[in-house]
Scaffold this active site. Structure first.
Site, PDB file in Angstrom:
ATOM      1  N   HIS A   9       3.748   2.455  -0.831  1.00 17.63           N
ATOM      2  CA  HIS A   9       3.661   3.184  -2.648  1.00 17.63           C
ATOM      3  C   HIS A   9       4.349   1.942  -3.061  1.00 17.63           C
ATOM      4  CE1 HIS A   9       7.862   3.907  -3.281  1.00 17.63           C
ATOM      5  NE2 HIS A   9       7.038   5.294  -1.821  1.00 17.63           N
ATOM      6  N   ASP A  10       4.302   0.243  -3.456  1.00 14.85           N
ATOM      7  CA  ASP A  10       4.593  -0.861  -4.170  1.00 14.85           C
ATOM      8  C   ASP A  10       4.779  -1.381  -3.944  1.00 14.85           C
ATOM      9  OD1 ASP A  10       5.698   0.634  -7.123  1.00 14.85           O
ATOM     10  OD2 ASP A  10       6.793   2.083  -5.646  1.00 14.85           O
ATOM     11  N   GLY A  28       7.787   1.955   1.538  1.00 11.08           N
ATOM     12  CA  GLY A  28       7.634   1.541  -0.163  1.00 11.08           C
ATOM     13  C   GLY A  28       8.590  -0.030  -0.556  1.00 11.08           C
TER      14      GLY A  28
END
Length: 263
Positions: A121-122, A139
């Site tokens: 994520h991200d 992340g």
């Protein structure tokens, strides 16, 4: 594979471009957008609010856009944006963003993600990068353009890697790697410039200036950020300035071996 298999599952609302090919048992979510001429292999899954550009190739059993592997995620609206001409090989997993990271995972153009790669994520990834088999990004990792990450290499959350850097296979990276550098080991440390990559992209004069700057920064045993600031003020070379700015802005530190060699 030609056209869209009748055995594919495409939810109502999905936007499918011209010339897209989708294999049997593949799944495309109602919020997905698939660009022109992209191919999606058998049993691949395109989940969530995912946008994929034109001329991408997504191979069998890749999972693109499934919810983040983050306990703080509670179903908020998040996105995954993938650019053009990317190749995503078998069993790769790419997650969208989270609320705490701006809600977006973004991948640029012309990247190659080999089998079993994980992009968490991200993450923000530039253009023309190569991730070898089983490279794993935690992340909030940020990666520039033209970066190569070797196979079986994990990258710690919030790490940044600059343009044209290379991380050797079977390394474990927990700190930031400046542009144009090569890092290797567990834990990975700088080993010099990524000369093979630089020779493909930069003129000899620029490489020579980067050699001098690298030695001054990382091989003289002087305070790193003071040296970077001095070089930034003195140099007229944009690549050297980019390296110096990266050093000055790092939050996780630079993984280099401190030496007192002043040759």
């Amino acid at each position: 594979m030609a056209g869209i298999s009748p055995l594919a599952v495409i939810e109502e609302g999905a936007v499918i471009g011209e010339g897209v090919e989708i294999g049997p048992y593949a799944y495309v979510s109602s919020k997905a957008t698939i660009g022109d001429r992209t191919t999606i292999g058998q049993c691949a899954r395109i989940d969530g609010d995912t946008t994929i550009g034109a001329d991408c190739r997504i191979f069998s059993h890749a999972v693109v856009g499934s919810i983040p592997q983050d306990l703080k995620f509670h179903g908020e609206d998040v996105k995954l944006i993938i650019g053009d001409r990317n190749t995503i090989r078998e069993f790769t997993l790419i997650n969208p963003g989270t609320e705490g990271g701006g809600g977006i995972t973004k991948i640029g153009d012309d990247n190659l993600l080999m089998g079993y790669v994980h992009v968490a994520h991200d993450c923000i990834i530039g253009d023309r990068c190569i991730f070898a088999n089983a490279a794993t990004l935690a992340g909030h990792v940020e990666i520039g353009n033209g970066v190569v990450v070797g196979g079986m290499t994990p990258i710690h959350q919030f790490v940044k890697i600059g343009d044209l850097a290379m991380i050797a296979g079977a390394s474990a990276l927990s700190q930031d790697v400046p542009p144009f550098c090569l890092a290797e080991g567990n834990r990975a440390v700088l080993r010099g410039l990524n000369l093979t990559g630089l020779r493909r992209h930069l003129p000899r004069e620029t490489i020579n200036e980067l050699r001098v700057a690298y030695k001054e920064l990382f091989e003289r045993g002087r305070p790193l950020k003071e040296t970077a600031q001095s070089l930034l003020e003195r140099s007229e070379n944009e690549e050297v300035k980019s390296m110096c700015r990266f050093v000055l802005e790092t939050k996780r530190g630079i993984p280099y071996e401190r030496m007192n060699d002043d040759k």
